[in-house]
Write a protein that holds these residues in place. Structure first.
Motif, PDB file in Angstrom:
ATOM      1  N   TYR A  10      10.701  -3.826   4.898  1.00 40.23           N
ATOM      2  CA  TYR A  10       9.384  -4.336   4.511  1.00 40.23           C
ATOM      3  C   TYR A  10       9.510  -5.776   4.011  1.00 40.23           C
ATOM      4  O   TYR A  10       8.733  -6.656   4.406  1.00 40.23           O
ATOM      5  CB  TYR A  10       8.763  -3.436   3.435  1.00 40.23           C
ATOM      6  CG  TYR A  10       7.326  -3.772   3.129  1.00 40.23           C
ATOM      7  CD1 TYR A  10       6.299  -3.268   3.921  1.00 40.23           C
ATOM      8  CD2 TYR A  10       6.985  -4.576   2.049  1.00 40.23           C
ATOM      9  CE1 TYR A  10       4.971  -3.563   3.651  1.00 40.23           C
ATOM     10  CE2 TYR A  10       5.671  -4.878   1.774  1.00 40.23           C
ATOM     11  CZ  TYR A  10       4.665  -4.373   2.572  1.00 40.23           C
ATOM     12  OH  TYR A  10       3.350  -4.690   2.298  1.00 40.23           O
ATOM     13  N   ALA A  38       5.642   1.485  -3.444  1.00 39.51           N
ATOM     14  CA  ALA A  38       4.210   1.423  -3.159  1.00 39.51           C
ATOM     15  C   ALA A  38       3.486   1.146  -4.474  1.00 39.51           C
ATOM     16  O   ALA A  38       3.866   1.653  -5.521  1.00 39.51           O
ATOM     17  CB  ALA A  38       3.751   2.733  -2.549  1.00 39.51           C
ATOM     18  N   PRO A  81       0.818  -1.217   0.000  1.00 40.34           N
ATOM     19  CA  PRO A  81       0.000   0.000   0.000  1.00 40.34           C
ATOM     20  C   PRO A  81       0.854   1.271   0.000  1.00 40.34           C
ATOM     21  O   PRO A  81       1.993   1.269   0.472  1.00 40.34           O
ATOM     22  CB  PRO A  81      -0.812  -0.118   1.293  1.00 40.34           C
ATOM     23  CG  PRO A  81      -0.086  -1.078   2.149  1.00 40.34           C
ATOM     24  CD  PRO A  81       0.718  -1.969   1.242  1.00 40.34           C
ATOM     25  N   TYR A  82       0.279   2.331  -0.492  1.00 41.97           N
ATOM     26  CA  TYR A  82       0.993   3.604  -0.560  1.00 41.97           C
ATOM     27  C   TYR A  82       1.320   4.137   0.831  1.00 41.97           C
ATOM     28  O   TYR A  82       2.270   4.898   0.997  1.00 41.97           O
ATOM     29  CB  TYR A  82       0.208   4.615  -1.396  1.00 41.97           C
ATOM     30  CG  TYR A  82       0.434   4.383  -2.875  1.00 41.97           C
ATOM     31  CD1 TYR A  82       1.391   5.102  -3.567  1.00 41.97           C
ATOM     32  CD2 TYR A  82      -0.284   3.402  -3.557  1.00 41.97           C
ATOM     33  CE1 TYR A  82       1.627   4.865  -4.914  1.00 41.97           C
ATOM     34  CE2 TYR A  82      -0.055   3.153  -4.897  1.00 41.97           C
ATOM     35  CZ  TYR A  82       0.900   3.886  -5.569  1.00 41.97           C
ATOM     36  OH  TYR A  82       1.143   3.633  -6.901  1.00 41.97           O
ATOM     37  N   SER A  83       0.611   3.702   1.847  1.00 45.07           N
ATOM     38  CA  SER A  83       0.906   4.141   3.213  1.00 45.07           C
ATOM     39  C   SER A  83       2.257   3.635   3.705  1.00 45.07           C
ATOM     40  O   SER A  83       2.769   4.122   4.709  1.00 45.07           O
ATOM     41  CB  SER A  83      -0.204   3.681   4.166  1.00 45.07           C
ATOM     42  OG  SER A  83      -0.286   2.268   4.183  1.00 45.07           O
ATOM     43  N   HIS A  84       2.855   2.667   3.003  1.00 45.25           N
ATOM     44  CA  HIS A  84       4.169   2.138   3.402  1.00 45.25           C
ATOM     45  C   HIS A  84       5.336   2.843   2.727  1.00 45.25           C
ATOM     46  O   HIS A  84       6.490   2.542   3.019  1.00 45.25           O
ATOM     47  CB  HIS A  84       4.236   0.630   3.142  1.00 45.25           C
ATOM     48  CG  HIS A  84       3.396  -0.161   4.088  1.00 45.25           C
ATOM     49  ND1 HIS A  84       3.689  -0.295   5.418  1.00 45.25           N
ATOM     50  CD2 HIS A  84       2.241  -0.824   3.892  1.00 45.25           C
ATOM     51  CE1 HIS A  84       2.758  -1.030   6.017  1.00 45.25           C
ATOM     52  NE2 HIS A  84       1.860  -1.358   5.100  1.00 45.25           N
ATOM     53  N   HIS A 101       8.100   5.484   2.176  1.00 43.68           N
ATOM     54  CA  HIS A 101       8.821   6.346   3.113  1.00 43.68           C
ATOM     55  C   HIS A 101       9.730   7.340   2.407  1.00 43.68           C
ATOM     56  O   HIS A 101      10.238   8.255   3.031  1.00 43.68           O
ATOM     57  CB  HIS A 101       9.693   5.507   4.057  1.00 43.68           C
ATOM     58  CG  HIS A 101       8.908   4.696   5.022  1.00 43.68           C
ATOM     59  ND1 HIS A 101       8.218   5.245   6.070  1.00 43.68           N
ATOM     60  CD2 HIS A 101       8.690   3.363   5.094  1.00 43.68           C
ATOM     61  CE1 HIS A 101       7.618   4.295   6.755  1.00 43.68           C
ATOM     62  NE2 HIS A 101       7.882   3.139   6.191  1.00 43.68           N
ATOM     63  N   ASN A 112       8.050   7.025  -4.072  1.00 47.17           N
ATOM     64  CA  ASN A 112       7.225   5.990  -3.434  1.00 47.17           C
ATOM     65  C   ASN A 112       8.017   4.743  -3.056  1.00 47.17           C
ATOM     66  O   ASN A 112       7.478   3.635  -3.052  1.00 47.17           O
ATOM     67  CB  ASN A 112       6.022   5.630  -4.308  1.00 47.17           C
ATOM     68  CG  ASN A 112       4.988   6.727  -4.316  1.00 47.17           C
ATOM     69  OD1 ASN A 112       4.712   7.331  -3.285  1.00 47.17           O
ATOM     70  ND2 ASN A 112       4.427   7.010  -5.479  1.00 47.17           N
TER      71      ASN A 112
END
Length: 144
Positions: free
Chosen positions: A36, A73, A21-24, A26, A30
């Motif tokens: 991870y 992401a 997901p894009y929330s990962h 950093h 992207n």
């Protein structure tokens, strides 16, 4: 160590797939941090231990980790663990994290493609340990 030729656990491969997901993300572009993939290796190692020994086991450590390509992401990852050594309580696995699909934002916000061949992003060799063998658990899990 058991006789590799006779041990059915040797060569067992477990695969997981996961959308990143894009929330990962950093970092710029992207990018996702390399840890991870290591977390995913832990997940697939857990299934290896459950399948080989009926226990989640514990990760003891890595002998080698190589970050070979970026994870972004929007990627779909395929993570594999293959048992390459079986000790009395340890299992050594080779891990590979491959990008099998990747977003193509230059073609549109939700554009993506299947990568053929997949892009190998991270490889590792690691060891997990399991408790000493105990009494067999009946099929179905137990007396309850």
């Amino acid at each position: 160590m058991t006789d590799g030729a006779a041990d059915p656990r040797l060569g067992l491969t477990v695969l997981h797939r996961r959308y990143v997901p894009y929330s990962h993300a950093h970092y710029a572009g992207n990018l996702v941090d390399g840890a991870y993939a290591l977390g995913l290796f832990g997940d697939v190692a857990t299934e290896v231990c459950i399948r080989t020994d009926g226990d989640e086991g514990l990760f003891a450590g890595y002998a080698e980790v190589r970050f070979q390509a970026p994870i972004r992401a929007g990627d779909v990852l395929e993570v594999a663990a293959t048992v390459v050594r079986v000790g009395s309580r340890s299992r050594t696995c080779e891990f590979e994290c491959r990008v099998v699909c990747r977003g193509r934002p230059e073609r549109g916000e939700s554009a993506a493609e299947v990568l053929d061949p997949p892009l190998v992003a991270v490889t590792a060799v690691g060891t997990v340990v399991v408790p000493p063998a105990g009494p067999a658990v009946p099929a179905g899990g137990g007396p309850w």
